[in-house]
Write a protein that holds these residues in place. Structure first.
Motif, mmCIF file in Angstrom:
data_model
loop_
_atom_site.group_PDB
_atom_site.id
_atom_site.type_symbol
_atom_site.label_atom_id
_atom_site.label_comp_id
_atom_site.label_asym_id
_atom_site.label_seq_id
_atom_site.Cartn_x
_atom_site.Cartn_y
_atom_site.Cartn_z
ATOM 1 N N ALA A 70 0.827 -1.208 0.000
ATOM 2 C CA ALA A 70 0.000 0.000 0.000
ATOM 3 C C ALA A 70 0.861 1.259 0.000
ATOM 4 O O ALA A 70 0.581 2.221 -0.726
ATOM 5 C CB ALA A 70 -0.929 -0.008 1.207
ATOM 6 N N THR A 71 1.922 1.262 0.804
ATOM 7 C CA THR A 71 2.765 2.458 0.912
ATOM 8 C C THR A 71 3.519 2.730 -0.379
ATOM 9 O O THR A 71 3.548 3.865 -0.876
ATOM 10 C CB THR A 71 3.755 2.297 2.072
ATOM 11 O OG1 THR A 71 3.033 2.045 3.283
ATOM 12 C CG2 THR A 71 4.594 3.558 2.256
ATOM 13 N N GLN A 74 1.052 3.822 -2.992
ATOM 14 C CA GLN A 74 0.632 5.207 -2.809
ATOM 15 C C GLN A 74 1.679 6.162 -3.363
ATOM 16 O O GLN A 74 1.337 7.161 -4.016
ATOM 17 C CB GLN A 74 0.402 5.492 -1.328
ATOM 18 C CG GLN A 74 -0.065 6.921 -1.053
ATOM 19 C CD GLN A 74 -0.285 7.175 0.428
ATOM 20 O OE1 GLN A 74 -0.092 6.293 1.267
ATOM 21 N NE2 GLN A 74 -0.686 8.387 0.767
ATOM 22 N N GLN A 77 1.381 5.914 -7.264
ATOM 23 C CA GLN A 77 0.137 6.438 -7.814
ATOM 24 C C GLN A 77 0.013 7.948 -7.622
ATOM 25 O O GLN A 77 -0.538 8.643 -8.473
ATOM 26 C CB GLN A 77 -1.060 5.738 -7.165
ATOM 27 C CG GLN A 77 -2.410 6.175 -7.746
ATOM 28 C CD GLN A 77 -3.567 5.335 -7.235
ATOM 29 O OE1 GLN A 77 -3.362 4.261 -6.694
ATOM 30 N NE2 GLN A 77 -4.791 5.818 -7.408
ATOM 31 N N ASN A 78 0.524 8.464 -6.495
ATOM 32 C CA ASN A 78 0.378 9.895 -6.217
ATOM 33 C C ASN A 78 1.514 10.757 -6.740
ATOM 34 O O ASN A 78 1.301 11.912 -7.094
ATOM 35 C CB ASN A 78 0.236 10.116 -4.710
ATOM 36 C CG ASN A 78 -1.124 9.680 -4.188
ATOM 37 O OD1 ASN A 78 -1.979 9.228 -4.953
ATOM 38 N ND2 ASN A 78 -1.332 9.794 -2.894
ATOM 39 N N LEU A 230 4.605 10.623 3.654
ATOM 40 C CA LEU A 230 4.760 9.424 2.839
ATOM 41 C C LEU A 230 6.184 8.890 2.926
ATOM 42 O O LEU A 230 6.393 7.664 2.996
ATOM 43 C CB LEU A 230 4.392 9.727 1.382
ATOM 44 C CG LEU A 230 4.374 8.524 0.438
ATOM 45 C CD1 LEU A 230 3.485 7.410 0.983
ATOM 46 C CD2 LEU A 230 3.894 8.945 -0.944
ATOM 47 N N PHE A 299 -4.783 8.045 -4.521
ATOM 48 C CA PHE A 299 -4.620 6.682 -3.999
ATOM 49 C C PHE A 299 -5.737 6.356 -3.009
ATOM 50 O O PHE A 299 -6.131 7.187 -2.188
ATOM 51 C CB PHE A 299 -3.263 6.548 -3.314
ATOM 52 C CG PHE A 299 -3.074 5.245 -2.599
ATOM 53 C CD1 PHE A 299 -2.723 4.105 -3.296
ATOM 54 C CD2 PHE A 299 -3.262 5.159 -1.221
ATOM 55 C CE1 PHE A 299 -2.555 2.884 -2.641
ATOM 56 C CE2 PHE A 299 -3.094 3.954 -0.549
ATOM 57 C CZ PHE A 299 -2.745 2.822 -1.273
ATOM 58 N N THR A 300 -6.229 5.129 -3.087
ATOM 59 C CA THR A 300 -7.234 4.653 -2.124
ATOM 60 C C THR A 300 -6.657 3.540 -1.245
ATOM 61 O O THR A 300 -6.447 3.715 -0.055
ATOM 62 C CB THR A 300 -8.488 4.153 -2.853
ATOM 63 O OG1 THR A 300 -8.112 3.161 -3.846
ATOM 64 C CG2 THR A 300 -9.215 5.293 -3.530
ATOM 65 N N ASP A 301 -6.371 2.386 -1.858
ATOM 66 C CA ASP A 301 -5.787 1.270 -1.128
ATOM 67 C C ASP A 301 -5.189 0.294 -2.145
ATOM 68 O O ASP A 301 -5.228 0.539 -3.358
ATOM 69 C CB ASP A 301 -6.816 0.567 -0.233
ATOM 70 C CG ASP A 301 -8.082 0.170 -0.997
ATOM 71 O OD1 ASP A 301 -7.970 -0.259 -2.169
ATOM 72 O OD2 ASP A 301 -9.188 0.291 -0.421
#
Length: 551
Positions: A70-71, A74, A77-78, A230, A299-301
């Motif tokens: 996830a990290t 993220q 994606q971001n 992040l 980002f969601t998950d």
């Protein structure tokens, strides 16, 4: 004439469970107890490595767990691949931290939590076990969250899948056969390589990926506070406290002695390579998948990443990511649960070995099974605050990691514990600087959780500048400690004959002299205790308030 500083006699060792002494039965080979033969040929060295390999690979690949997916996802994606350089900077940190604990395990035969109890007292010993138990329990919940998200994408019933996953990781450890578990874990390690073909399916621009691995930068247009959080998340998910406890105990359970430390270091390097490849691949193919699409920057998950891959790359890519996520969660849940069970068994001198069957180590397996069952139940309970639990894991890991590294540094400079294997001075300087950085990041993370509206770019820059001052002060403290107290020059020990070093083991715990802590070390331990109590308490209070607000 061979010199024996401390002959490797079981009766004189500090090993707390006699199952930790005997033949090494690795996933890919066996080394007989008492094998003192020289490894002169490449064939013999390779077969030795194959028998030893395992602890480093498992702890590192276990670090690329559901939370890491996830990290890293993220970040990609971001912000694209702009934060890949953070992984490069973490390579020496990963190696130094884990090399110190593998050395502690091979030389002492005693787990990390028990050594803290014995050398620093009941307060710190209890603190290390309690925070490990709490943080690991929350981390295992995040593993099952990852499994649930992957199952949702695959269209498999969540309840059935989570129950089967929990049963699988419990069955894998309960056979009383160490080799059988290690083969299970190594199968999960190899399955993690599924990320490599996924990378080539998405084919991110190789030149840009290579450049961003080595050129530090902040994402253009990114809010500094969000980017810093992040980065802290990447550090927290890549360098986690449970890794220290797990690898030290697993090295002991595998029966690795100082004679094979060089092979275990190579095992660790291979594991680090897989971590960086896996983390970099996730960041890169996620960046390439979402670039130019509405989901970029939103980002969601991890389930959203699988959906995005399926939408823009193809169903096969989405399925591969979901399977890799389940694999990562399984090895993460296994390793994190084991680190807790090892620590509890070590502290209470209870039987705690994968060489033992359930009936022969009931407490050890009860802790392991209990953590898995509770985590699975929480994830399957409707209305559980899963988002808050994930936040709690990241935040508490950031708060607790500096303390874990401090005690690791002190233990590795305790000559009664490590003798000729104690740290060299340059390693103390590097670790001291690492602790300073971790403290600064911990302060930023704590401030952002407690005061989210007030923690802006200026505040973060102020903390970073103040951290520079702290780093300088810490460097002076480390220099002072290296001249007296528990951290002393190791030149005379490093000069010991190689054969003597390979045979040296820590004496039984009741034969160790009291820890020789300098006034500076005691002062800083007091400051650390105050920081942990205040910061940890405030973070827990904030999380409870958020939970009540959401209820």
């Amino acid at each position: 004439m061979t010199q024996h500083l401390n002959p490797p006699n079981v009766a004189q060792s500090a090993v707390l469970d006699d199952a930790h002494v005997g033949h090494i039965h690795g996933a890919f080979g066996t080394i007989l107890k008492g094998d003192q033969g020289p490894r002169t040929s490449w064939k013999h060295r390779v077969t030795t490595l194959l028998a030893i390999i395992g602890p480093g690979l498992i702890v590192m690949v276990g670090d690329n767990d559901a939370g890491a997916f996830a990290t890293y996802g993220q970040a990609g994606q971001n912000y694209g691949t702009a934060l890949l350089w953070t992984l490069t900077l973490l390579i020496p940190v990963l190696y130094v931290n884990q090399e110190m604990v593998l050395r502690l395990g091979a030389v002492t035969g005693v787990g990390h939590a028990r050594l803290i109890f014995e050398r620093f007292g009941k307060f710190w010993g209890a603190f290390s076990v309690i925070d490990l138990f709490l943080l690991n329990g929350l981390t295992i919940v995040t593993e099952f969250i990852g499994i649930a998200l992957a199952l949702g994408y695959l269209g498999i019933d969540k309840t059935t899948g989570v129950v089967i996953s929990a049963a699988l990781v419990m069955i894998a450890v309960s056979t009383g056969d160490f080799r059988r578990f290690e083969r299970f874990a190594m199968a999960l390690v190899f399955a993690s390589l599924l990320l490599v073909p996924l990378y080539f399916m998405v084919h991110p621009p190789l030149a840009q990926v290579a450049r961003d691995f080595v050129v530090p930068q902040l994402p253009k247009g990114g809010k500094l506070s969000d980017v810093m959080l992040l980065i802290i998340g990447i550090v927290g998910t890549t360098v986690a406290p449970w890794q220290l406890f797990f690898q030290q105990s697993y090295v002991i359970d595998k029966r690795i002695t100082p004679r094979f430390i060089r092979y275990e270091r190579l095992d660790l390097w291979i594991g680090i390579a897989l971590v960086i490849i896996g983390g970099g691949a996730i960041m890169a193919f996620t960046a390439a998948t979402f670039a130019g699409h509405p989901e970029f920057g939103n980002f969601t998950d991890a389930g959203g990443i699988a959906a995005g891959l399926g939408k823009y790359v193809g169903r096969t890519a989405g399925v591969m990511f979901a399977i890799a996520l389940i694999d990562a969660a399984l090895i993460g849940a296994s390793a994190v649960s084991l680190s807790t069970a090892y620590a509890i068994g070590d502290v209470f001198s209870a039987r705690h070995s994968l060489h033992r069957k359930i009936t022969d180590a009931k407490g050890f397996y009860a802790v392991y099974f209990g953590l898995i069952v509770i985590a699975a139940v929480i994830v399957l309970t409707p209305g559980s605050p899963l988002g808050l639990l994930t936040l709690a894991v990241q935040t508490l890991a950031g708060v607790l990691l500096p303390s874990a590294t401090v005690f690791l540094l002190l233990l590795c400079n305790d000559k009664a514990v490590l003798g000729p294997w104690a740290n060299t001075r340059w390693l103390n300087y590097f670790t001291g600087a690492t602790i300073a950085v971790l403290v600064v990041l911990s302060v930023i993370l704590t401030a952002s959780v407690l005061f989210p509206d007030a923690t802006n770019g200026q505040v973060i820059l102020g903390i970073l500048v103040g951290g520079g001052v702290v780093s300088l002060i810490l460097a002076l403290v480390i220099t002072a400690l290296s001249q007296n107290g528990s951290i002393k020059p190791q030149a005379e020990l490093a000069a010991a004959p190689r054969i003597a070093r390979d045979l040296w083991r820590m004496p039984p715990l009741d034969q160790l002299p009291p820890a020789d802590l300098s006034l500076a070390a005691k002062t800083w331990m007091g400051v650390l205790r105050l920081y942990l109590v205040v910061a940890g308490g405030m973070v827990l209070y904030r999380i409870v308030m958020l939970a009540i607000k959401q209820a």
